[in-house]
Write a protein that holds these residues in place. Structure first.
Motif, mmCIF file in Angstrom:
data_model
loop_
_atom_site.group_PDB
_atom_site.id
_atom_site.type_symbol
_atom_site.label_atom_id
_atom_site.label_comp_id
_atom_site.label_asym_id
_atom_site.label_seq_id
_atom_site.Cartn_x
_atom_site.Cartn_y
_atom_site.Cartn_z
ATOM 1 N N THR A 240 47.890 11.372 26.613
ATOM 2 C CA THR A 240 47.832 12.830 26.750
ATOM 3 C C THR A 240 48.002 13.217 28.214
ATOM 4 O O THR A 240 47.598 12.483 29.123
ATOM 5 C CB THR A 240 46.494 13.380 26.235
ATOM 6 O OG1 THR A 240 45.418 12.779 26.965
ATOM 7 C CG2 THR A 240 46.332 13.097 24.755
ATOM 8 N N ILE A 241 48.613 14.376 28.402
ATOM 9 C CA ILE A 241 48.698 14.996 29.722
ATOM 10 C C ILE A 241 48.316 16.464 29.568
ATOM 11 O O ILE A 241 48.507 17.056 28.500
ATOM 12 C CB ILE A 241 50.111 14.869 30.325
ATOM 13 C CG1 ILE A 241 51.165 15.487 29.393
ATOM 14 C CG2 ILE A 241 50.455 13.425 30.617
ATOM 15 C CD1 ILE A 241 52.557 15.517 30.001
ATOM 16 N N SER A 242 47.757 17.034 30.631
ATOM 17 C CA SER A 242 47.245 18.402 30.536
ATOM 18 C C SER A 242 47.693 19.199 31.746
ATOM 19 O O SER A 242 47.763 18.669 32.868
ATOM 20 C CB SER A 242 45.722 18.394 30.435
ATOM 21 O OG SER A 242 45.227 19.701 30.266
ATOM 22 N N TYR A 243 48.016 20.489 31.516
ATOM 23 C CA TYR A 243 48.398 21.407 32.576
ATOM 24 C C TYR A 243 47.450 22.607 32.586
ATOM 25 O O TYR A 243 47.230 23.230 31.533
ATOM 26 C CB TYR A 243 49.829 21.921 32.375
ATOM 27 C CG TYR A 243 50.909 20.904 32.620
ATOM 28 C CD1 TYR A 243 51.353 20.078 31.588
ATOM 29 C CD2 TYR A 243 51.491 20.779 33.868
ATOM 30 C CE1 TYR A 243 52.358 19.158 31.807
ATOM 31 C CE2 TYR A 243 52.508 19.850 34.101
ATOM 32 C CZ TYR A 243 52.925 19.043 33.074
ATOM 33 O OH TYR A 243 53.924 18.131 33.294
ATOM 34 N N PRO A 244 46.880 22.966 33.743
ATOM 35 C CA PRO A 244 46.138 24.229 33.852
ATOM 36 C C PRO A 244 47.118 25.383 33.971
ATOM 37 O O PRO A 244 48.045 25.344 34.785
ATOM 38 C CB PRO A 244 45.307 24.036 35.126
ATOM 39 C CG PRO A 244 46.086 23.054 35.944
ATOM 40 C CD PRO A 244 46.808 22.154 34.979
ATOM 41 N N MET A 245 46.949 26.432 33.139
ATOM 42 C CA MET A 245 47.897 27.540 33.066
ATOM 43 C C MET A 245 47.174 28.864 33.328
ATOM 44 O O MET A 245 45.934 28.957 33.250
ATOM 45 C CB MET A 245 48.558 27.578 31.692
ATOM 46 C CG MET A 245 49.106 26.248 31.210
ATOM 47 S SD MET A 245 50.510 25.647 32.158
ATOM 48 C CE MET A 245 51.743 26.866 31.720
ATOM 49 N N THR A 246 47.977 29.892 33.612
ATOM 50 C CA THR A 246 47.431 31.232 33.802
ATOM 51 C C THR A 246 48.448 32.269 33.360
ATOM 52 O O THR A 246 49.667 31.998 33.348
ATOM 53 C CB THR A 246 47.052 31.466 35.275
ATOM 54 O OG1 THR A 246 46.408 32.734 35.395
ATOM 55 C CG2 THR A 246 48.277 31.430 36.173
ATOM 56 N N CYS A 247 47.951 33.463 32.966
ATOM 57 C CA CYS A 247 48.800 34.583 32.558
ATOM 58 C C CYS A 247 48.666 35.727 33.579
ATOM 59 O O CYS A 247 47.635 35.867 34.246
ATOM 60 C CB CYS A 247 48.391 35.115 31.184
ATOM 61 S SG CYS A 247 48.656 33.951 29.843
#
Length: 605
Positions: A240-247
């Protein structure tokens, strides 16, 4: 010269010879105290068997001087894993004809006495042919002085066994993705997690994942780069890989699309997967009268049988669709399946055509968040070049948003690998006989790839009651329409019949190993004695092949022979009697008196 003088001359000559021998060996002894050999560095490579490749080698040599007017490097493969078409590379400072293979000054700013230079061997000269480690041995001398040489060695790739050029070596897929909460509200931060799986047949190394947010206006990666790396992923395993995102603080309610692009050393082309992020917002355009998001229909998954489809053979394409909207119904949905044009002349109009059905589906209604399935039978072109071809899925539908009916269009594209049937053929073995023990016979077998796909790693194995230097022969890849002749010299080990088999082994376009066996035999005669030749003929009796005459012919012959003998006897007797008579007459003539034969001499007067 006296004996003592001779002894003195002989003693002087002996002393001179011993002195010359001792002092003549001094330069060789001096060469053993040469400077240390250079160190060599290069980038570690991944090279499939049968593939050409390029490598750059950097040499650093501690020495009393760094200026090298000429450099000569000879390269050898220590274990025959690498084929070298060019083995000697030269640099001469005073030559007008220079090449780019040896760079005599790698680090121009270095002020020490260490010599530094590089050697570039292009893929024109190097090819991997064996399963062992790619180790090269370098023999170096400077300024055309061969009396002082240096040796260095470098391994540029590890042993991997028989490689394969097939495109199905490694596969990376996005098995699933997840948001830490959904739907996402405008201005919120959230985490996007992907689960990756290696579905291929080999380990994937140096995996690179790139998240593309260019199609999701208002969504961005928060505080990290868009690229993540994974060292290795074994076959059948996940990670698994994870990205922190924002709107953004103001966004339109919609399903936003982002893409994850995957690549690895074992994958020839990068793999792109799209994911959808539902966002609830308050932003409106002046042309919009509603905040409700448009319903989006996607292909959740599809199945064409798991393996590459065969040219000219019908297959079923099954697809699962989903209405991603949680509150809006889709109406009057029309799905159109069409083939995307290929790059070559044979597939310019597309590689697939519908079989026994239309290429469209009509669904009156699709409820929010519901899933449905459809399938269509397709026939690949029988002469299409083996490759992956696209199938376009176009959606045309309507949705009622805040009391207003809107028409919506969307298109998805999926890829289906296409291969052609294997038609590798070999003629019957040609072995001329008989062969004499101690001689060798020539074996010839013609082969050709009549299929439309390339075959890989062709080899021939010979077995039988004989010896040969070509018992295991590696030929390599054979393109479509290409043929050649396999030749081998066979030496029989015993009299009688020499029998054997030639096994052609290769991998087809799907990576499956196949074998084609050809039998052969010929008679083996005893070894020829001295003086005998292949053109000598056995002795034949004088009466061989002549039949005995009949009895009457034998009797007639005997009678005729008796008549001839009788005639010859009579003639012989007559001739003998005549001769006797002549002799008697001659005797009578000799008895006559002398007077009768000669007149008397006259008396003297």
């Amino acid at each position: 010269m006296k004996r003592t003088g001779k002894r003195r001359v002989s003693l002087i000559l002996s002393v001179l010879l011993i002195t010359a021998f001792c002092f003549g060996s001094l330069p060789a002894s001096a060469a053993t105290y040469a400077q240390p050999s250079p160190t060599v560095n290069s980038e570690k490579l991944t090279v499939s068997k049968g593939s050409p490749f390029q490598a750059i080698f950097y040499f650093y040599h501690p020495t009393e001087y760094s200026n090298k007017d000429s450099i000569t490097i000879t390269v050898e493969s220590s274990n025959d894993a690498i084929s070298l078409k060019k083995k000697t590379f030269k640099y001469d400072k005073n030559s007008t004809e220079q090449n780019d293979e040896i760079d005599p000054d790698v680090d121009e700013d270095y002020e020490g006495n260490d010599a530094s230079y590089s050697l570039t061997i292009p893929e024109l000269y190097m090819k991997r042919i064996g399963d062992g480690a790619g180790t090269l041995k370098f023999t170096i001398y400077y300024n055309n002085d061969k009396s002082e040489t240096y040796v260095a060695q470098k391994t540029i790739f590890d042993p991997t066994g028989t490689g394969s050029d097939t495109e199905d070596d490694g596969k990376l897929v996005v098995q699933s993705y997840q948001l830490d909460h959904t739907p996402v509200k405008e201005g919120e931060k959230f985490n996007l997690t992907f689960t990756l799986k290696n579905t291929g047949s080999v380990v994937c190394d140096n995996i690179m994942a790139v998240l593309d947010t260019s199609t999701a206006d208002g969504i961005s990666i928060n505080g990290v780069t868009d690229t993540q790396y994974i060292n290795t992923l074994d076959t059948g395993t996940t990670t698994t890989i994870s990205y922190p995102m924002t709107c953004l603080s103001k966004m339109t309610t919609n399903n936003y699309t982002v893409s994850l692009i995957l690549s690895a050393d074992e994958i020839e082309k990068s793999v792109t997967s799209k994911v959808f992020i539902p966002v609830t917002g308050t932003k409106t355009d002046k042309d919009e009268t509603t905040n409700a998001s448009k319903p989006l229909i996607i292909i959740e998954n599809y199945d064409y049988g798991g393996k590459a489809v065969m040219g000219g053979k019908e297959f079923n394409l099954a697809m699962n669709f989903k209405n991603t909207s949680t509150n809006t119904q889709i109406e009057n949905l029309k799905i159109t399946v069409s083939s995307v044009a290929g790059d070559d002349d044979k597939s310019v109009a597309g590689a697939f055509t519908p079989a026994k059905s239309s290429n469209t589906f009509y669904i009156p209604k699709v409820a929010p968040n519901s899933v449905f399935a459809e399938q269509i039978a397709l026939i690949p072109k029988a002469d299409a070049t083996p490759n992956s071809y696209g199938v376009s899925i176009a959606f045309n539908y309507e949705a009622v948003l805040d009391g207003k009916r809107e028409a919506i269009d969307a298109t998805e594209t999926i890829a289906i690998p296409l291969t052609q049937s294997d038609r590798f053929e070999a003629n019957e073995a040609d072995l001329q006989g008989p062969i004499s023990l101690g001689d060798s016979g020539q074996l010839n077998i013609n082969y050709v790839n009549k299929g439309k796909s390339k075959i890989f790693n062709l080899s021939v194995k010979l077995e039988g009651n004989f010896t040969t230097g070509e018992s295991n022969t590696y030929i390599g890849n054979v393109d479509s329409g290409v043929g050649d002749t396999f030749q081998a010299s066979l030496n029989p080990t015993e009299e009688g019949t020499m029998t054997g088999t030639a096994t052609f082994s290769y991998e087809d376009a799907n990576g499956e190993i196949k074998n084609l066996v050809k039998d052969f035999s010929c008679e083996v005669m005893p070894a020829m004695q001295p003086g005998e030749g292949i053109d000598s003929e056995p002795s034949v009796p004088a009466n061989a092949g002549v039949s005995s005459p009949p009895v009457w012919m034998i009797l007639a012959g005997i009678g005729g022979l008796a008549v001839v003998i009788a005639v010859l006897v009579i003639l012989h007797k007559k001739r003998k009697a005549k001769k006797l008579k002549l002799l008697e007459q001659s005797d009578d003539y000799d008895d006559l008196p002398t007077e009768a034969n000669h007149p008397a001499k006259e008396e003297k007067s």
